[in-house]
Design a protein around this motif. Sequence first.
Motif, PDB file in Angstrom:
ATOM      1  N   VAL A  91       2.992  -1.204   8.443  1.00  0.00           N
ATOM      2  CA  VAL A  91       3.240  -1.658   9.815  1.00  0.00           C
ATOM      3  C   VAL A  91       1.930  -2.330  10.240  1.00  0.00           C
ATOM      4  O   VAL A  91       0.859  -1.766   9.993  1.00  0.00           O
ATOM      5  CB  VAL A  91       3.541  -0.450  10.734  1.00  0.00           C
ATOM      6  N   SER A  95       0.501   1.248   3.934  1.00  0.00           N
ATOM      7  CA  SER A  95       1.858   1.732   4.212  1.00  0.00           C
ATOM      8  C   SER A  95       1.838   3.224   4.556  1.00  0.00           C
ATOM      9  O   SER A  95       1.042   3.991   4.026  1.00  0.00           O
ATOM     10  CB  SER A  95       2.774   1.467   3.028  1.00  0.00           C
ATOM     11  N   SER A 128       7.990   3.077   6.354  1.00  0.00           N
ATOM     12  CA  SER A 128       6.868   2.284   5.850  1.00  0.00           C
ATOM     13  C   SER A 128       6.393   2.801   4.492  1.00  0.00           C
ATOM     14  O   SER A 128       6.154   2.029   3.563  1.00  0.00           O
ATOM     15  CB  SER A 128       5.728   2.328   6.876  1.00  0.00           C
ATOM     16  N   LYS A 138       5.759  -0.819   2.752  1.00  0.00           N
ATOM     17  CA  LYS A 138       5.482  -1.977   3.615  1.00  0.00           C
ATOM     18  C   LYS A 138       4.666  -1.492   4.793  1.00  0.00           C
ATOM     19  O   LYS A 138       5.135  -0.653   5.566  1.00  0.00           O
ATOM     20  CB  LYS A 138       6.791  -2.556   4.135  1.00  0.00           C
ATOM     21  N   PHE A 164       9.566  -4.310  10.157  1.00  0.00           N
ATOM     22  CA  PHE A 164       9.403  -4.608   8.722  1.00  0.00           C
ATOM     23  C   PHE A 164       9.935  -5.967   8.271  1.00  0.00           C
ATOM     24  O   PHE A 164       9.916  -6.262   7.084  1.00  0.00           O
ATOM     25  CB  PHE A 164      10.047  -3.496   7.891  1.00  0.00           C
TER      26      PHE A 164
END
Length: 451
Positions: free
Chosen positions: A380, A286, A373, A378, A450
């Motif tokens: 990419v 992330s 991100s 999370k 996302f």
Amino acid sequence: MAKSEKSIYRCQACGFGSPKWLGRCPDCGKWNTLVEERAAPKTAFSKSSNAFSVPEPLSQVKGVDGGRTSTKIPEFDRVLGGGLVAGSVVLVGGDPGIGKSTILLQAASRMPGVTLYVSAEESAYQIKDRADRLGIYQDSIMVLPEISLEHVLAEAKKSNPLALVIDSIQTVYTEELGSAPGSVGQVRESAAKLMRFAKSTGTPVFIVGHVTKEGTIAGPRVLEHIVDTVLYFEGQRGHSFRILRAVKNRFGSTNEIGVFEMTDSGLHEIENPSELFLAERPLNVSGSVVAACMEGTRPLLVELQALVTPVTFSVSRRSSLGLDSQRVNLILAVLEKVAGVHLAANDVFLNVVGGLKLEEPAADLAIAASVVSSLREKPVPSDTFIFGEIGLSGEVRSVNHAEARVKEAAKIGLKNAVIPWGNCGKLKDKACGLKITGVRNIDEAIEALFT
Ligand code: TYD
Ligand code: MG
């Protein structure tokens, strides 16, 4: 050094002239604006009328004759606009120790003719030592350790070299001015003399200029308007990458870059910088995204990293390396207001990997994506690349050279693109097997990346 009788000190703010140096201009009252100048000779206006230029039709003006000489370093040639133009004056600026002498010595060793290398700050022995390290043994480099410009020009006229290198402008001096080498007057007058030499003989001249803190020593900035081409050598301490950037070029496009790596055996060209800048990228982590940027006419893929952490002091911090901090603040404000990404309780750190500087607005979307991100933890997907400009109401605007960016990404094996909707249509047939997602605003971009 004997004080010259011919010099006067002129205020750079109001034009007031004084026979001696004054700290404060008596006319406009400004401090430190008086700079030494050579007084115009009395005969300046007694030139006979046939010595003046006459207008001629543009179609009949002679072009650059003699063509261009290759430095045999393709990255250097590219930055020069396709090679060295006869009679041009090229300023190579940069921090001390960045590699200016190294690249000029390497170019001198490869050029098809004799180069007169004037070393005004190092002894001939030191040049030889560097040449040994670089594996250069040619006799085509004539070394002249000399600081008097008059002597240098006399020598250059006598030997008529293919190119002249002045290393550096801050250490040579002209006897016509009484001030010390490195002062604004000396630097400017010396450069003007070199310019006259170049134009009258057709010999290209490289001038090395150290970028120095403002103050007593004049940096290359005072020369930018005099010379034909201004190249800056950039790089960060601790990184081996060096970027040669054209910021002014009367014989080619600006913003071209050449990418080099400094090694034990000198500067080596990097033909595919994108591959190199992404080489050590952590995958599916992330905060890390790939931005497709342009440097001049050259697409460049770089990794952008964001770290969003809970605030450590009462005021949240925003810090970025390689990005314009104003631009970053703007994007963070748009994220907060339009996309509901709350960052007030977080510190935000951003970094462009490899010591590069990203200044174009096309990097906006990648900045936003890396921040979101990291905040949401999370990743990419690592085969995704991003470009697009963000407007104040959160819209994603199209950017130029979209096709070149996409092709470069396809070349190094990336698969997904998140790009402005406006660029999408034109890319339809040229998608190079990529999955392209066009987005109209920042919300759509977040959704595409996302979810
Ligand atoms: P130099 O070209 O002398 O810099 P400048 O003229 O811009 O002041 O480069 C000096 C630095 O480069 C110095 O720190 C040593 C390093 N260097 C190498 O790492 N490898 C080499 O082959 C050479 C010649 C220099
Ligand atoms: Mg040097």
